[in-house]
Write a protein that holds these residues in place. Structure first.
Motif, PDB file in Angstrom:
ATOM      1  N   VAL A 172     -29.280  22.854 -16.028  1.00 52.47           N
ATOM      2  CA  VAL A 172     -29.506  21.460 -15.386  1.00 52.47           C
ATOM      3  C   VAL A 172     -30.227  21.534 -14.072  1.00 52.47           C
ATOM      4  O   VAL A 172     -29.572  22.391 -13.055  1.00 52.47           O
ATOM      5  CB  VAL A 172     -28.381  20.547 -15.396  1.00 52.47           C
ATOM      6  N   LEU A 173     -31.349  21.049 -13.627  1.00 50.43           N
ATOM      7  CA  LEU A 173     -32.016  20.994 -12.467  1.00 50.43           C
ATOM      8  C   LEU A 173     -31.863  19.765 -11.694  1.00 50.43           C
ATOM      9  O   LEU A 173     -32.666  18.740 -12.322  1.00 50.43           O
ATOM     10  CB  LEU A 173     -33.542  21.429 -12.499  1.00 50.43           C
TER      11      LEU A 173
ATOM     12  N   PHE B  52     -27.865  24.396 -11.459  1.00 51.10           N
ATOM     13  CA  PHE B  52     -28.270  24.963 -10.389  1.00 51.10           C
ATOM     14  C   PHE B  52     -28.546  24.136  -9.169  1.00 51.10           C
ATOM     15  O   PHE B  52     -29.083  23.014  -8.994  1.00 51.10           O
ATOM     16  CB  PHE B  52     -29.828  25.394 -11.026  1.00 51.10           C
ATOM     17  N   ASP B  53     -27.993  24.797  -7.975  1.00 49.28           N
ATOM     18  CA  ASP B  53     -27.948  23.973  -6.621  1.00 49.28           C
ATOM     19  C   ASP B  53     -28.937  25.029  -5.670  1.00 49.28           C
ATOM     20  O   ASP B  53     -28.293  25.872  -5.178  1.00 49.28           O
ATOM     21  CB  ASP B  53     -26.722  23.954  -6.259  1.00 49.28           C
TER      22      ASP B  53
ATOM     23  N   ALA C 234     -32.530  29.417 -23.501  1.00 44.38           N
ATOM     24  CA  ALA C 234     -31.919  28.154 -22.934  1.00 44.38           C
ATOM     25  C   ALA C 234     -32.721  26.945 -23.327  1.00 44.38           C
ATOM     26  O   ALA C 234     -33.655  26.969 -23.282  1.00 44.38           O
ATOM     27  CB  ALA C 234     -31.475  28.447 -21.430  1.00 44.38           C
ATOM     28  N   TYR C 235     -31.832  25.884 -23.274  1.00 41.88           N
ATOM     29  CA  TYR C 235     -32.495  24.482 -23.005  1.00 41.88           C
ATOM     30  C   TYR C 235     -32.646  24.389 -21.660  1.00 41.88           C
ATOM     31  O   TYR C 235     -31.711  24.829 -20.684  1.00 41.88           O
ATOM     32  CB  TYR C 235     -32.035  23.548 -23.608  1.00 41.88           C
ATOM     33  N   VAL C 236     -33.262  23.426 -21.069  1.00 46.57           N
ATOM     34  CA  VAL C 236     -33.592  22.826 -19.647  1.00 46.57           C
ATOM     35  C   VAL C 236     -33.762  21.376 -19.618  1.00 46.57           C
ATOM     36  O   VAL C 236     -34.553  20.826 -20.257  1.00 46.57           O
ATOM     37  CB  VAL C 236     -34.708  23.680 -19.025  1.00 46.57           C
ATOM     38  N   PHE C 237     -32.870  20.978 -18.568  1.00 41.64           N
ATOM     39  CA  PHE C 237     -33.223  19.550 -18.299  1.00 41.64           C
ATOM     40  C   PHE C 237     -33.282  19.409 -17.003  1.00 41.64           C
ATOM     41  O   PHE C 237     -32.464  19.956 -16.133  1.00 41.64           O
ATOM     42  CB  PHE C 237     -32.137  18.832 -18.632  1.00 41.64           C
TER      43      PHE C 237
ATOM     44  N   SER D 263     -36.134  13.952 -12.137  1.00 43.35           N
ATOM     45  CA  SER D 263     -36.826  13.855 -10.668  1.00 43.35           C
ATOM     46  C   SER D 263     -37.496  15.150 -10.163  1.00 43.35           C
ATOM     47  O   SER D 263     -38.516  15.655 -10.592  1.00 43.35           O
ATOM     48  CB  SER D 263     -36.076  13.090  -9.539  1.00 43.35           C
ATOM     49  N   SER D 264     -37.420  15.592  -8.746  1.00 45.58           N
ATOM     50  CA  SER D 264     -37.749  16.625  -8.432  1.00 45.58           C
ATOM     51  C   SER D 264     -37.267  18.080  -9.204  1.00 45.58           C
ATOM     52  O   SER D 264     -38.129  18.851  -9.235  1.00 45.58           O
ATOM     53  CB  SER D 264     -37.359  16.996  -6.823  1.00 45.58           C
ATOM     54  N   GLY D 265     -36.025  17.858  -9.709  1.00 47.03           N
ATOM     55  CA  GLY D 265     -35.780  18.920 -10.744  1.00 47.03           C
ATOM     56  C   GLY D 265     -36.752  18.900 -11.793  1.00 47.03           C
ATOM     57  O   GLY D 265     -36.795  20.011 -12.625  1.00 47.03           O
TER      58      GLY D 265
END
Length: 264
Positions: free
Chosen positions: A19-20, A46-47, A86-89, A92-94
């Motif tokens: 998650v971004l 991720f931060d 992996a999946y990625v979500f 917005s900026s992420g």
């Protein structure tokens, strides 16, 4: 490599879902959605600037999409078992970072969903929108970041702006919103996605947008990016912040799209 300040959180079990978050990458407000998703996935949030640990402890310069993408790639490499993907979500900026990740580091990605990435460079009125973002920055310098946020909100909604409300809410430049306005907004919205690379991976890409944000700027970019890349397009509950506004419904929609139990 991830920034020295970067942090990440892992919860749940099952296939890995990276998650971004949007804004400056701070995961605030995502707890409801990530808790729901953790019932079906190993959710890695991720931060990139470590803002969840508190205010920045030193200077940070203008941020680059590629640096966040490289950090996300390195993080996945450190967490994924051999042979797994992996999946990625990204929201917005992420979502802009998610597109960069698929463009440059696709090998171990199963599917990417980018929700309302404000990639303004793809729009036919890109010059006008870049001028709006420049006005946001100038407003921040001359009238304060609260006024800049007011200007940005009007631009995203497509509304005329006649000045900030009175009184203007204060925004500290070292808070997540302040970091977003001063170090993230201009370089990220000005970033041009690699459309040829995305076209070559269109089967692994879905653009998403909120049902309540039709006609707004980030919704327009999502629709156009789906057309230009050949990726899928899916509607989600709520508006630009649907993942915060409707966490359970949003998470269920996301999970359904990733697992194939729901159609785009």
């Amino acid at each position: 490599m991830p920034d020295r300040r970067s942090r990440h959180d892992v919860r749940g079990s099952g296939p890995v879902l990276l998650v971004l978050p949007g804004g400056a990458g701070h995961p605030m407000g995502l707890e409801g959605a990530t808790e729901r998703l953790a019932e079906r996935f190993t959710v890695v949030t991720f931060d990139p600037l470590g803002l969840s640990a508190g205010p920045l402890d030193g200077p940070v310069g203008e941020q680059r999409v590629e640096e966040w993408g490289d950090g996300a790639h390195a993080l996945l490499g450190s967490l994924l078992p051999d042979g797994e993907s992996a999946y990625v979500f990204g929201s917005s900026s992420g979502g802009i970072v998610a597109l960069d990740l698929l463009s440059r580091h696709p090998r171990r990605l199963r599917h990417v969903i980018a929700h309302e990435p404000p990639s303004l460079a793809v729009l036919p009125d890109a010059a006008e929108q870049r001028a709006m973002i420049a006005e946001v920055a100038e407003t921040g310098r001359t009238r304060g970041l609260g006024a800049a946020m007011s200007r940005l909100q009007a631009g995203l909604l497509g509304h005329a702006w006649e000045g900030p409300p009175t009184p203007v809410p204060a925004v500290d430049p070292d808070t997540p919103m302040g970091v977003f306005l001063t170090r993230v907004l201009e370089p990220f919205t000005g970033h041009s996605p690699d459309l040829p690379a995305l076209k070559s991976r269109a089967a692994r890409l879905t653009l998403g947008a909120g049902h309540d944000s039709r006609g707004q700027l980030p919704h327009r970019t999502a629709v156009l990016l789906a057309e230009l890349s050949g990726g899928g397009f899916a509607g989600f509950p709520g508006g630009h912040l649907g993942v915060v506004e409707h966490p359970v419904e949003f998470a269920d929609r996301l999970a359904g799209l990733l697992t194939g139990s729901e159609a785009v």
